[in-house]
Design a protein around this motif. Structure first.
Motif, PDB file in Angstrom:
ATOM      1  N   VAL A  13       6.332  -7.444 -25.082  1.00 52.01           N
ATOM      2  CA  VAL A  13       6.448  -7.279 -26.537  1.00 52.01           C
ATOM      3  C   VAL A  13       5.221  -7.842 -27.245  1.00 52.01           C
ATOM      4  CG1 VAL A  13       7.729  -8.023 -28.589  1.00 52.01           C
ATOM      5  CG2 VAL A  13       8.972  -7.239 -26.561  1.00 52.01           C
ATOM      6  N   TYR A  14       4.771  -9.017 -26.828  1.00 48.77           N
ATOM      7  CA  TYR A  14       3.580  -9.620 -27.430  1.00 48.77           C
ATOM      8  C   TYR A  14       2.357  -8.720 -27.225  1.00 48.77           C
ATOM      9  CZ  TYR A  14      -0.438 -12.618 -28.228  1.00 48.77           C
ATOM     10  OH  TYR A  14      -1.632 -13.109 -28.685  1.00 48.77           O
ATOM     11  N   HIS A  15       2.191  -8.220 -26.000  1.00 42.30           N
ATOM     12  CA  HIS A  15       1.059  -7.346 -25.694  1.00 42.30           C
ATOM     13  C   HIS A  15       1.148  -6.065 -26.510  1.00 42.30           C
ATOM     14  CE1 HIS A  15      -2.403  -6.534 -23.206  1.00 42.30           C
ATOM     15  NE2 HIS A  15      -1.922  -5.341 -22.865  1.00 42.30           N
ATOM     16  N   LEU A  16       2.350  -5.575 -26.682  1.00 44.99           N
ATOM     17  CA  LEU A  16       2.582  -4.358 -27.461  1.00 44.99           C
ATOM     18  C   LEU A  16       2.149  -4.559 -28.909  1.00 44.99           C
ATOM     19  CD1 LEU A  16       3.876  -1.540 -27.039  1.00 44.99           C
ATOM     20  CD2 LEU A  16       6.038  -2.526 -27.813  1.00 44.99           C
ATOM     21  N   ILE A  17       2.571  -5.657 -29.508  1.00 44.61           N
ATOM     22  CA  ILE A  17       2.265  -5.928 -30.913  1.00 44.61           C
ATOM     23  C   ILE A  17       0.781  -6.218 -31.115  1.00 44.61           C
ATOM     24  CG2 ILE A  17       2.664  -7.560 -32.806  1.00 44.61           C
ATOM     25  CD1 ILE A  17       5.552  -7.840 -31.692  1.00 44.61           C
ATOM     26  N   SER A  18       0.180  -6.919 -30.168  1.00 40.26           N
ATOM     27  CA  SER A  18      -1.225  -7.319 -30.336  1.00 40.26           C
ATOM     28  C   SER A  18      -2.218  -6.214 -29.967  1.00 40.26           C
ATOM     29  CB  SER A  18      -1.525  -8.569 -29.497  1.00 40.26           C
ATOM     30  OG  SER A  18      -1.324  -8.309 -28.117  1.00 40.26           O
ATOM     31  N   LYS A  19      -1.819  -5.288 -29.089  1.00 40.40           N
ATOM     32  CA  LYS A  19      -2.770  -4.289 -28.591  1.00 40.40           C
ATOM     33  C   LYS A  19      -2.457  -2.853 -28.995  1.00 40.40           C
ATOM     34  CE  LYS A  19      -5.123  -7.320 -26.159  1.00 40.40           C
ATOM     35  NZ  LYS A  19      -6.523  -7.696 -26.525  1.00 40.40           N
ATOM     36  N   PHE A  20      -1.199  -2.537 -29.240  1.00 43.19           N
ATOM     37  CA  PHE A  20      -0.822  -1.130 -29.410  1.00 43.19           C
ATOM     38  C   PHE A  20      -0.180  -0.816 -30.762  1.00 43.19           C
ATOM     39  CE2 PHE A  20      -0.703  -1.884 -24.791  1.00 43.19           C
ATOM     40  CZ  PHE A  20      -1.594  -0.896 -24.369  1.00 43.19           C
ATOM     41  N   ARG A  21      -0.144  -1.777 -31.651  1.00 34.67           N
ATOM     42  CA  ARG A  21       0.471  -1.555 -32.966  1.00 34.67           C
ATOM     43  C   ARG A  21      -0.337  -0.542 -33.760  1.00 34.67           C
ATOM     44  NH1 ARG A  21      -0.524  -4.038 -37.859  1.00 34.67           N
ATOM     45  NH2 ARG A  21       1.205  -3.963 -39.378  1.00 34.67           N
ATOM     46  N   VAL A  22       0.359   0.411 -34.396  1.00 36.06           N
ATOM     47  CA  VAL A  22      -0.298   1.426 -35.214  1.00 36.06           C
ATOM     48  C   VAL A  22      -0.634   0.823 -36.571  1.00 36.06           C
ATOM     49  CG1 VAL A  22       0.000   3.666 -36.362  1.00 36.06           C
ATOM     50  CG2 VAL A  22       0.892   3.318 -34.050  1.00 36.06           C
ATOM     51  N   SER A  23      -1.878   0.993 -36.994  1.00 33.86           N
ATOM     52  CA  SER A  23      -2.303   0.443 -38.286  1.00 33.86           C
ATOM     53  C   SER A  23      -1.661   1.223 -39.428  1.00 33.86           C
ATOM     54  CB  SER A  23      -3.831   0.502 -38.402  1.00 33.86           C
ATOM     55  OG  SER A  23      -4.281   1.841 -38.234  1.00 33.86           O
TER      56      SER A  23
END
Length: 313
Positions: free
Chosen positions: A147-157
């Motif tokens: 989840v952390y990796h998802l939020i920090s690396k893959f979050r859509v701007s």
């Protein structure tokens, strides 16, 4: 092998759905979970809304919550599937319900951040498989790391939005699709559903196409095809009986749709699957009703896979 995999209940001790599975056909659907599909072997076709993706070995795809999607494959495959409930993520990230993520490894040359997700997914599966003392703690740790990796690396701007249906659409689509799933074995018309919903047929036709990413008839036939695959795998019924029980108007219609989708006949499909099952040692997943999956060899392959990823990282 049982379908649909979406019916699996996620419990509090292991707050996720994680499977190593062979996918044949899963009709268009949605859920309030973030889903990762990691192809370990073979190829699959994934439809997300109106977008279609061809995934091959090592490809990783994320499907956002409430995104309509379906999967089909015409060849043998192994897919590591992970679903994380929004309710689990919300405990640590309250804005998760309005967040979107973009994770498609097959369109990027740099694979470092994708390899980390692959690595965590495999560690999750091996941890769940071995069930060593305190494994539930390790699973929570790995999930939170994802989840952390998802939020920090893959979050859509903010300037880039992913198309998802709103709650009102979800309610209407749920009513419509529930009706279809309960009545697929009978003749169903768009007129009938439009009358139930108080809509005109042209409006409902456009609405369904826009929200589900495919015409009403294609979705209906997809539900029938999904049921037919279950019957082929789980019963010894004649093919003509399966066609009728699944709601197809004729054997010819069933044969054509099946062959167009799987590039083989229903009879040959059943024969090939029975041969695969007879040659494989199957293990039932505890806590997942009537679902059997994978062979011991798959876990040996995952052990090798994780060693390669650890060397890369």
């Amino acid at each position: 092998m049982k379908y649909p995999y979406e019916s699996v209940v996620i419990n509090e001790e292991v707050p996720m759905l994680l499977l190593m599975t062979s996918v044949r056909y899963v009709a268009m659907h949605w859920h309030d979970r973030i889903e990762f599909l990691f192809v370990v072997k073979g190829k699959i076709q994934v439809l997300v809304g109106s977008e279609e993706y061809s995934l091959k070995e090592n490809d990783l795809l994320l499907i956002n919550s409430n995104e309509v999607h379906g999967v089909e494959a015409s060849e043998d495959n192994r897919v590591l599937l992970l679903q994380i409930p929004i309710s689990f993520i919300k405990k640590w990230h309250q804005n998760i319900e309005v967040e979107s993520f973009h994770c498609q490894s097959f369109i990027e040359s740099e694979q470092g951040m994708f390899n980390y997700i692959r690595l965590l997914m495999i560690r999750l599966m091996l941890t769940l498989r071995k069930k060593e003392l305190g494994y539930e703690i390790k699973i929570h740790s790995l999930l939170l790391d994802i989840v952390y990796h998802l939020i920090s690396k893959f979050r859509v701007s903010n300037h880039k939005q992913i198309n998802r249906n709103n709650s009102k659409d979800m309610e209407r689509l749920t009513r419509i699709t529930n009706f279809i799933q309960m009545n697929y074995m009978h003749p169903i018309t768009l007129n009938e559903i439009a009358e139930n919903e108080g809509l005109t047929v042209p409006y409902l036709s456009r609405y369904f196409q826009q929200r589900m990413g495919q015409p009403f008839v294609k979705y209906l036939n997809g539900i029938r095809l999904e049921q037919a695959v279950k019957y082929l795998l789980e019963t010894n019924w004649p093919v003509i009986q399966i066609a009728m029980e699944s709601g197809f108007s004729s054997l010819n219609t069933f044969h054509k749709l099946f062959k167009d989708t799987f590039h083989t006949t229903p009879y040959q499909f059943r024969k090939n699957q029975q041969k695969t099952l007879n040659n494989s040692l199957k293990n039932e997943v505890k806590g997942i009703e009537s679902y059997e999956y994978t062979e011991e060899d798959d876990f040996n392959e995952l052990e090798k896979y994780i060693q390669r990823l650890e060397i890369i990282n």
